[in-house]
Motif scaffolding. Structure first.
Motif: not given
Lengths: 206, 89
Positions: A84-90, B19-26, B44-46, B49-54
């Protein structure tokens, strides 16, 4: 990050076997970084093994492997969860490169070489470097094309020495500065050898 | 279900953390361990933390709604049961 590289504690055979199976599954998924997923698995499995050792007699290899699967999940399922984390490859066209994988030397994101539309059949080399666009880095990077789709080289490296995925990647590839330094050292070495031979010849025959 | 009550395999947690880290939540950092492989610690980043509360708010709303539905269902079944027992007697 602490750069200390400690020699690995002996990795139990069941953990190694599990990681090898997981590695083979991960390498099939385009857009993943297998080292990261293997590091996650190693961290959990070694911690779990320590807990098993503390609680009493460690189990036999097969029983331990079954325990790992019950706790961490079947290797194919775990690999699927990472997909689910995989990024698409061209993917411009269907390629054919049995056994070959391409990976970014910077972020480690990899894909079966055929999935990028490449054709590589009967090549004798172990690996080669090509320039390619990495979706994760969003930049042109040196990518390593390596024939290890059916090998478990990453597990072997990660089990032998306690490297982080970043350290493992750095140890696999030479930077441009390191390449230039090594070329200069080689030239200096050859010059020194030639001068030594010349001095020797002049002293003996001159 | 594993022994510690987690309704999934432990292997499912790690991709979620990544995945959470990639999205900037961790955020994470790796620390060397003397006894085994290096360990990755997440914080957790700030924004995290906000998303966690939500998420807690959303979860509590869902939980309260489900509790209400289950309670109503329980009341209905118990009242039907008491009527049947009254008829039977």
């Amino acid at each position: 990050m602490n750069e200390q590289v400690a020699k690995a504690a002996s990795v139990p055979p069941a953990v190694r076997r599990y990681m090898q199976e997981l590695e083979l599954q991960l390498k099939q998924i385009p857009g993943l970084c297998p080292e990261d997923a293997l590091a996650d698995a190693r961290e959990f499995l070694m911690g779990d093994y320590e807990a098993l050792q503390r609680s009493g007699e460690p189990p036999e290899v097969d029983a331990h492997y079954d325990w790992i699967v019950s706790q961490f999940g079947d290797p194919s399922q775990v690999a699927e969860q990472y997909s689910s984390q995989a990024l698409p490859t061209p993917n411009l066209r269907e390629g054919c490169a049995p056994g070959w994988r391409i990976c970014c030397t910077k972020c480690g994101r990899s894909a079966p070489y055929a999935s990028t539309g490449a054709i590589r059949i009967g090549a004798r080399s172990i690996h080669k470097y090509v320039l390619g666009g990495c979706t994760n880095c969003k930049s042109i990077r040196w990518c390593r094309v390596i024939q290890d789709m059916e090998k478990t080289n990453l597990t072997d490296q990660m089990c032998d020495i306690n490297l982080t995925p970043e350290q493992l990647r750095r140890s696999m590839h030479w930077s441009v500065a390191k390449m230039i330094r090594n070329i200069l050292l080689l030239i200096l070495g050859i010059q020194a050898l030639v001068w030594t031979l010349l001095i020797f010849v002049f002293k003996v025959f001159g | 279900m594993s022994d510690d009550g987690l309704p999934m395999n432990q292997g499912a947690l790690y991709p979620v953390l990544r995945s959470l880290e990639r999205n900037g939540l961790l955020t994470s950092e790796i620390e060397a361990s003397s006894s085994g492989p290096p360990r990755r610690y997440y914080k957790p980043t700030s924004a995290g933390k906000a998303v966690f509360e939500e998420w807690i708010g959303i979860w509590m709303k869902t939980k309260n709604w489900l509790d209400g539905v289950l309670e109503q269902n329980h009341e209905r079944t118990s009242s039907k049961g008491s009527k049947r027992s009254a008829r039977g007697s």
